[in-house]
Design a protein around this motif. Sequence first.
Motif, PDB file in Angstrom:
ATOM      1  N   UNK A  56       0.845  -1.195   0.000  1.00  0.00           N
ATOM      2  CA  UNK A  56       0.000   0.000   0.000  1.00  0.00           C
ATOM      3  C   UNK A  56       0.876   1.239   0.000  1.00  0.00           C
ATOM      4  N   UNK A  57       0.351   2.270  -0.606  1.00  0.00           N
ATOM      5  CA  UNK A  57       1.037   3.562  -0.581  1.00  0.00           C
ATOM      6  C   UNK A  57      -0.043   4.621  -0.406  1.00  0.00           C
ATOM      7  N   UNK A  58       0.163   5.514   0.528  1.00  0.00           N
ATOM      8  CA  UNK A  58      -0.859   6.514   0.814  1.00  0.00           C
ATOM      9  C   UNK A  58      -0.224   7.884   0.942  1.00  0.00           C
ATOM     10  N   UNK A  65       3.302   7.648   2.505  1.00  0.00           N
ATOM     11  CA  UNK A  65       3.586   6.534   3.412  1.00  0.00           C
ATOM     12  C   UNK A  65       3.587   5.222   2.618  1.00  0.00           C
ATOM     13  N   UNK A  66       4.510   4.339   2.955  1.00  0.00           N
ATOM     14  CA  UNK A  66       4.499   3.030   2.310  1.00  0.00           C
ATOM     15  C   UNK A  66       4.262   1.956   3.364  1.00  0.00           C
ATOM     16  N   UNK A  67       3.528   0.915   2.986  1.00  0.00           N
ATOM     17  CA  UNK A  67       3.312  -0.237   3.850  1.00  0.00           C
ATOM     18  C   UNK A  67       3.997  -1.425   3.203  1.00  0.00           C
ATOM     19  N   UNK A  68       4.925  -2.045   3.917  1.00  0.00           N
ATOM     20  CA  UNK A  68       5.702  -3.151   3.365  1.00  0.00           C
ATOM     21  C   UNK A  68       5.419  -4.399   4.198  1.00  0.00           C
ATOM     22  N   UNK A  69       5.002  -5.450   3.518  1.00  0.00           N
ATOM     23  CA  UNK A  69       4.625  -6.683   4.215  1.00  0.00           C
ATOM     24  C   UNK A  69       5.654  -7.771   3.944  1.00  0.00           C
ATOM     25  N   UNK A  70       6.013  -8.466   4.984  1.00  0.00           N
ATOM     26  CA  UNK A  70       6.867  -9.639   4.816  1.00  0.00           C
ATOM     27  C   UNK A  70       6.350 -10.728   5.740  1.00  0.00           C
ATOM     28  N   UNK A  71       6.691 -11.946   5.427  1.00  0.00           N
ATOM     29  CA  UNK A  71       6.229 -13.072   6.236  1.00  0.00           C
ATOM     30  C   UNK A  71       7.456 -13.799   6.759  1.00  0.00           C
ATOM     31  N   UNK A  72       7.565 -13.880   8.074  1.00  0.00           N
ATOM     32  CA  UNK A  72       8.679 -14.583   8.700  1.00  0.00           C
ATOM     33  C   UNK A  72       8.085 -15.683   9.563  1.00  0.00           C
ATOM     34  N   UNK A  82       7.010   6.728   6.578  1.00  0.00           N
ATOM     35  CA  UNK A  82       6.976   7.870   5.666  1.00  0.00           C
ATOM     36  C   UNK A  82       8.146   7.702   4.693  1.00  0.00           C
ATOM     37  N   UNK A  83       7.878   7.820   3.426  1.00  0.00           N
ATOM     38  CA  UNK A  83       8.926   7.601   2.434  1.00  0.00           C
ATOM     39  C   UNK A  83      10.089   8.569   2.648  1.00  0.00           C
ATOM     40  N   UNK A  84       9.747   9.795   3.076  1.00  0.00           N
ATOM     41  CA  UNK A  84      10.787  10.821   3.198  1.00  0.00           C
ATOM     42  C   UNK A  84      11.473  10.836   4.552  1.00  0.00           C
TER      43      UNK A  84
END
Lengths: 149, 230
Positions: A56-58, A65-72, A82-84
């Motif tokens: 997601x990016x908002x 803002x970026x939302x980064x998902x990973x599975x561990x 926040x990207x910046x």
Amino acid sequence: MSQSAKSQQSILESVNTKVLKSDLPALSIGDTINVHNRIVEGDKERVQVYQGVLIARAGRGMTDMITVRRVVDEVGIERVWPVNSPLIAKIEVLRHGDARRSKLYYLRDRVGKSRRLRDRRRGLKNIEVPGETKHAPAAPAASTEPAKQ
Amino acid sequence: MALSLLGRKVGMTRVFNDAGVNVPVTVLALGPCVVTQVRSKEKDGYTAVQIGFEEIKARRSTIPVIGHDAKAGVGPQRVHREFRVEEKDAGNYSLGQALTVKDFAGTLFVDVIGTSKGKGFQGTMKRWHFKGQYASHGTERKHRSPGSIGSLCSNRGFGGGLAKGKKMAGHMGAVRRTCRSLDIVRIDEANNLLLVKGSVPGANTGIIEVRPAIRLYRGKAKKVADAAKK
């Protein structure tokens, strides 16, 4: 001396421009990315790499803002930045995933192989045979393994 | 030092502090303000400084204002405000002197005064945070009504009528509001900008008044004391 709404906007921009990053790669939803985030421990600073799928990016500009998902270990982790943010040293794009919507929240409910996103394919070759990809959504030809340790 | 500055609200954005933490800020374009009058104990009975903000065209002003501001050697100002100063400090101010955000250097917290956004005629739920009535259980057309506004008993002490100041529906907003003890995040002297943490009353481009915080809670007062020691 009265200020129009436009000049007000330009004042805001002048406050923001110094912070906005100009060296960001082109990010699109579904990409597998590496986020290099700075971690400060006492006076030491180190960089930790977080790899995951951009789901997601908002926001725009300063509020991007970026939302980064990973599975561990079968446990999903989502981090939002926040990207910046100065705490992000670098963002690398590893793989372009084929996403058909702007928010990939459905990945949260996926288990196993269906969690993967097909690689995005571009170019004339793929445009000529769009029917192929349409009829075979369950069998990704070049599947990706997002966020696998 | 007692000080007050006039300016306009530019809008909100965010900045990242030294630790990389995101801080919501409101950008205020302050001043430069001009001293238009210095009130003295002998003449006015109290000591204060009057400042003006934003020069306007003479034809949009009035003769008394033009004449008043001409004494300070400036054109007619859009807004005037006064702030009280100690008698001994009155000598620091002279007619025509410019006050800028630079004068806030060293100040940690400010109060921001503005006119809140007008909300029009609003019911008690929005205006006073009443709870309204039940959504169901037989309630009909009364879900957002204030309920009872008193009885013979509760109003007996008030001369037979309703209690004055009883919270009811009515016009909301567009009143002077003060946001106290906002953190100063940044002072941009070159562009006459002041960045304060959090929101301030009123719409963007609205006129606001900023003064050093006059009342601080314990935590912020300690920060001021620590800064003073350094």
